[in-house]
Design a protein around this motif. Structure first.
Motif, PDB file in Angstrom:
ATOM      1  N   GLU A 115     -61.683   1.221  -8.771  1.00 39.44           N
ATOM      2  CA  GLU A 115     -62.014  -0.151  -9.172  1.00 39.44           C
ATOM      3  C   GLU A 115     -61.561  -1.133  -8.113  1.00 39.44           C
ATOM      4  O   GLU A 115     -62.291  -2.043  -7.732  1.00 39.44           O
ATOM      5  CB  GLU A 115     -61.314  -0.518 -10.488  1.00 39.44           C
ATOM      6  N   PHE A 116     -60.336  -0.930  -7.659  1.00 44.46           N
ATOM      7  CA  PHE A 116     -59.753  -1.793  -6.644  1.00 44.46           C
ATOM      8  C   PHE A 116     -60.601  -1.734  -5.377  1.00 44.46           C
ATOM      9  O   PHE A 116     -60.924  -2.763  -4.777  1.00 44.46           O
ATOM     10  CB  PHE A 116     -58.326  -1.323  -6.374  1.00 44.46           C
ATOM     11  N   ARG A 174     -64.241  -4.062 -13.843  1.00 44.38           N
ATOM     12  CA  ARG A 174     -63.173  -3.073 -13.738  1.00 44.38           C
ATOM     13  C   ARG A 174     -62.171  -3.533 -12.689  1.00 44.38           C
ATOM     14  O   ARG A 174     -62.541  -3.826 -11.569  1.00 44.38           O
ATOM     15  CB  ARG A 174     -63.747  -1.713 -13.355  1.00 44.38           C
ATOM     16  N   PHE A 175     -60.915  -3.588 -13.087  1.00 46.53           N
ATOM     17  CA  PHE A 175     -59.878  -4.044 -12.168  1.00 46.53           C
ATOM     18  C   PHE A 175     -58.741  -3.042 -12.203  1.00 46.53           C
ATOM     19  O   PHE A 175     -58.638  -2.260 -13.140  1.00 46.53           O
ATOM     20  CB  PHE A 175     -59.342  -5.410 -12.599  1.00 46.53           C
ATOM     21  N   PRO A 176     -57.862  -3.114 -11.182  1.00 46.22           N
ATOM     22  CA  PRO A 176     -56.652  -2.282 -11.258  1.00 46.22           C
ATOM     23  C   PRO A 176     -55.881  -2.635 -12.521  1.00 46.22           C
ATOM     24  O   PRO A 176     -55.592  -3.816 -12.753  1.00 46.22           O
ATOM     25  CB  PRO A 176     -55.865  -2.679 -10.009  1.00 46.22           C
ATOM     26  N   ASP A 217     -48.777  -1.751  -5.071  1.00 46.74           N
ATOM     27  CA  ASP A 217     -49.344  -1.091  -6.243  1.00 46.74           C
ATOM     28  C   ASP A 217     -48.661   0.253  -6.476  1.00 46.74           C
ATOM     29  O   ASP A 217     -48.305   0.611  -7.598  1.00 46.74           O
ATOM     30  CB  ASP A 217     -50.851  -0.900  -6.003  1.00 46.74           C
ATOM     31  N   MET A 265     -54.488 -12.484  -5.455  1.00 51.33           N
ATOM     32  CA  MET A 265     -54.768 -11.434  -4.486  1.00 51.33           C
ATOM     33  C   MET A 265     -56.136 -11.632  -3.843  1.00 51.33           C
ATOM     34  O   MET A 265     -56.273 -11.579  -2.623  1.00 51.33           O
ATOM     35  CB  MET A 265     -54.710 -10.078  -5.178  1.00 51.33           C
ATOM     36  N   LYS A 283     -50.484  -4.107   2.212  1.00 46.65           N
ATOM     37  CA  LYS A 283     -49.450  -4.709   1.360  1.00 46.65           C
ATOM     38  C   LYS A 283     -49.769  -4.478  -0.118  1.00 46.65           C
ATOM     39  O   LYS A 283     -48.910  -4.063  -0.880  1.00 46.65           O
ATOM     40  CB  LYS A 283     -49.385  -6.209   1.676  1.00 46.65           C
ATOM     41  N   TYR A 284     -51.048  -4.713  -0.490  1.00 46.11           N
ATOM     42  CA  TYR A 284     -51.382  -4.583  -1.908  1.00 46.11           C
ATOM     43  C   TYR A 284     -51.390  -3.131  -2.372  1.00 46.11           C
ATOM     44  O   TYR A 284     -50.948  -2.835  -3.479  1.00 46.11           O
ATOM     45  CB  TYR A 284     -52.719  -5.270  -2.209  1.00 46.11           C
ATOM     46  N   ASN A 331     -52.821  -2.216 -13.612  1.00 48.00           N
ATOM     47  CA  ASN A 331     -51.427  -2.661 -13.677  1.00 48.00           C
ATOM     48  C   ASN A 331     -51.183  -4.021 -13.026  1.00 48.00           C
ATOM     49  O   ASN A 331     -50.052  -4.419 -12.838  1.00 48.00           O
ATOM     50  CB  ASN A 331     -50.497  -1.604 -13.087  1.00 48.00           C
ATOM     51  N   LEU A 332     -52.271  -4.742 -12.697  1.00 45.53           N
ATOM     52  CA  LEU A 332     -52.091  -6.100 -12.183  1.00 45.53           C
ATOM     53  C   LEU A 332     -52.265  -7.095 -13.319  1.00 45.53           C
ATOM     54  O   LEU A 332     -53.015  -6.836 -14.258  1.00 45.53           O
ATOM     55  CB  LEU A 332     -53.135  -6.402 -11.107  1.00 45.53           C
ATOM     56  N   LYS A 381     -52.904  -7.077   4.783  1.00 42.55           N
ATOM     57  CA  LYS A 381     -52.987  -7.498   3.378  1.00 42.55           C
ATOM     58  C   LYS A 381     -53.348  -6.340   2.462  1.00 42.55           C
ATOM     59  O   LYS A 381     -52.736  -6.150   1.408  1.00 42.55           O
ATOM     60  CB  LYS A 381     -54.026  -8.608   3.237  1.00 42.55           C
ATOM     61  N   ILE A 382     -54.361  -5.556   2.875  1.00 43.95           N
ATOM     62  CA  ILE A 382     -54.770  -4.406   2.062  1.00 43.95           C
ATOM     63  C   ILE A 382     -53.601  -3.431   1.953  1.00 43.95           C
ATOM     64  O   ILE A 382     -53.282  -2.937   0.869  1.00 43.95           O
ATOM     65  CB  ILE A 382     -55.972  -3.671   2.712  1.00 43.95           C
ATOM     66  N   ARG A 396     -45.078   0.021  -7.727  1.00 37.74           N
ATOM     67  CA  ARG A 396     -44.950  -0.255  -9.151  1.00 37.74           C
ATOM     68  C   ARG A 396     -45.012   1.012  -9.978  1.00 37.74           C
ATOM     69  O   ARG A 396     -44.499   1.054 -11.080  1.00 37.74           O
ATOM     70  CB  ARG A 396     -46.122  -1.100  -9.629  1.00 37.74           C
ATOM     71  N   ASP A 418     -56.145 -14.503  -1.569  1.00 41.04           N
ATOM     72  CA  ASP A 418     -55.399 -14.162  -0.359  1.00 41.04           C
ATOM     73  C   ASP A 418     -56.248 -13.291   0.570  1.00 41.04           C
ATOM     74  O   ASP A 418     -56.307 -13.523   1.779  1.00 41.04           O
ATOM     75  CB  ASP A 418     -54.122 -13.421  -0.776  1.00 41.04           C
ATOM     76  N   ILE A 419     -56.930 -12.296  -0.007  1.00 42.47           N
ATOM     77  CA  ILE A 419     -57.730 -11.388   0.817  1.00 42.47           C
ATOM     78  C   ILE A 419     -58.935 -12.109   1.416  1.00 42.47           C
ATOM     79  O   ILE A 419     -59.278 -11.911   2.565  1.00 42.47           O
ATOM     80  CB  ILE A 419     -58.157 -10.154  -0.016  1.00 42.47           C
TER      81      ILE A 419
END
Lengths: 232, 260
Positions: free
Chosen positions: B71-72, A83-85, B11, A96, B6-7, A87-88, B3-4, B14, A99-100
């Motif tokens: 999920e993220f 499961r991922f976001p 998000d 990402m 920023k994302y 809209n990416l 970083k978190i 958008r 980077d993280i």
């Protein structure tokens, strides 16, 4: 490398793990098996610090993992459900995570291996379950980690990708990595695993090599050994 | 954490909702100013909108984002990142993007109208500060509710109730208690009661800043005596900061022991 000491976990009145202890030291493929709801995923999540145990501790390279997070640079984790976001896009999520984590990563050979090139700009929400699982695999294997945790890695994969996944796992093993894997596909476990940790009703029912399990249950394949344990 | 942040922030940027929220304030600002042609009246009207709307939007966005980004969050939890950093980063991401919508959405119309050439600049800044504080407070409160309730529907319900309580029910209860105890001196009680609700506190702060406390009668004089001084202002801002800090601490504490 990984030492699990007296781990307990219950959800309400349901005890999932009851005083589990074991060690995993040398490289190799360790299969965590057990019937549905036996606490396999809970155990892996405790190892990753996503679930907090009620008691006991996990030592990673001799260090207690509670209150620590740096050790996760050493672990690649493939979650059970990809499961991922939504809209990416695929390339965005790969960048990402790299980077993280702030670790060197090599996603390109894996992207080519699973033929994900044409999906790189697609949104993750629009991908099929199998393709999402491939992205999941790329995210897990693109870092050079000494420990790899795979929770049902085969879900939704086609046979061609399954063969490629097995190759990846075997390559990891031959470079001395520890691979922890859960699966309900017994042929896969039989083919890959060096050691089996069988969880039953919150306890470790069996830990040892595959051949020992067969002798213990008096069956000649894994599927029947497991069935013999569950329905004596 | 950057970083978190920023994302999470990108998000949210958008998603259409941030822009709808921004657009709403832009329209509201322009319409109010150019139809009304009076800065201080515009600010009073905006105050009435802001003290109710920013908490509501903060509450709804807070729970919605938290449940939608599960999920993220799970993906991040398996990475070598501290839990507190993940949740603080996401919290700041939501709060900052909502606050930016507010500040840009109201800032542009007022700039166009020439706020810098008028004496109302301090009041306008006060309005933006309280709106931002309210956003930070209610996002923190709603994320707490979401952390304590894994059931989305329940969490959403509690969050809306929480907003309703601070925006409407609290005032009603205070008013009721004042009627019941009207034979007693209630000035200090009213002062303390309004101090304990961030929405009331912001409203009174702006009203007093606009110098229309005479509308509040005798209690207004008392309020003026307290809030009008610089120490009163300081205490109020301190109280708003506490309203941000306590839920954020609760949130971090809860996130440390939660299973995912």
């Amino acid at each position: 490398m990984i030492a699990v000491k007296n781990i307990r976990k219950s959800y309400g009145r349901l005890t999932v793990l009851n005083d589990i202890s074991f060690d995993v030291s040398g490289g190799g493929i360790y299969a965590v098996l057990g019937p549905n709801g036996s606490g396999k995923t809970t155990f892996l999540k405790i190892l990753l610090g996503m679930v907090i145990p009620d008691g006991g501790k996990v030592l990673f390279q001799g260090q207690d993992i509670s209150r620590s997070h740096g050790y996760r640079t050493q672990i690649g984790y493939l979650p059970q459900i990809a499961r991922f976001p939504d809209n990416l896009s695929v390339s965005e999520i790969i960048h990402m995570i790299a980077d993280i984590r702030n670790q060197p990563s090599k996603p390109e050979p894996l992207i080519a291996l699973f033929g994900l090139d044409k999906f790189m700009d697609k949104k993750l929400g629009n991908l099929s379950g199998g393709t999402r699982q491939k992205v999941n695999i790329v995210l897990t294997f693109m870092f050079d980690t000494p420990v790899i945790v795979l929770d049902e890695p085969t879900a939704g994969l086609d046979p061609v990708s399954l063969i490629k996944l097995k190759e990846l796992i075997n390559t990891a093993k031959s470079s001395g990595k520890i691979v922890l894997i859960t699966s309900h596909i017994m042929s896969l476990v039989e083919e890959l695993s060096d050691e089996i940790i069988f969880l039953l009703e919150g306890d470790i029912y069996f830990k040892g090599a595959l051949s020992e399990l067969k002798i213990k249950t008096g069956s000649n394949d894994l599927e029947h050994s497991i069935a013999a344990i569950l329905e004596p | 954490m950057i970083k978190i942040l920023k994302y999470s922030f990108s998000d949210l940027m958008r998603s259409r909702w941030s822009f709808i929220y921004l657009g709403f304030y832009l329209i509201l600002g322009f319409v109010l100013l150019f139809l009304n042609n009076d800065l201080s009246k515009g600010i009073i009207t905006l105050m009435n909108v802001i003290v109710v709307l920013t908490p509501m939007i903060g509450t709804i966005f807070g729970v919605m984002y938290f449940y939608n980004s599960r999920e993220f969050t799970e993906l991040l939890l398996a990475q070598p990142v501290k839990r507190s950093v993940i949740f603080l980063g996401q919290y700041l991401g939501i709060s900052l993007s909502l606050s930016l919508s507010l500040i840009i959405g109201l800032g542009l119309p007022f700039l166009a109208y020439g706020i810098f050439r008028s004496g109302e600049i301090a009041n306008f800044i006060m309005l933006l500060i309280s709106g931002t504080c309210l956003t930070f407070i209610f996002v923190a409160l709603s994320i707490n509710i979401a952390l304590f309730n894994s059931n989305k529907i329940k969490g959403f319900g509690y969050a809306i109730l929480m907003w309703l309580f601070f925006a409407v029910i609290y005032d009603a209860l205070i008013l009721l208690s004042m009627i019941v105890f009207e034979d007693y001196p209630l000035d200090n009680y009213a002062l303390v009661a309004s101090f304990l609700n961030p929405i009331d506190l912001s409203r009174i702060l702006i009203l007093l800043k606009l110098d229309i406390s005479a509308l509040l009668g005798y209690t207004g004089a008392l309020f003026q005596r307290f809030f009008g001084t610089s120490s009163g202002l300081l205490y109020s801002l301190l109280m708003l900061t506490c309203w941000v800090a306590i839920p954020v601490m609760l949130l971090l504490n809860r996130s440390r022991s939660k299973d995912f």
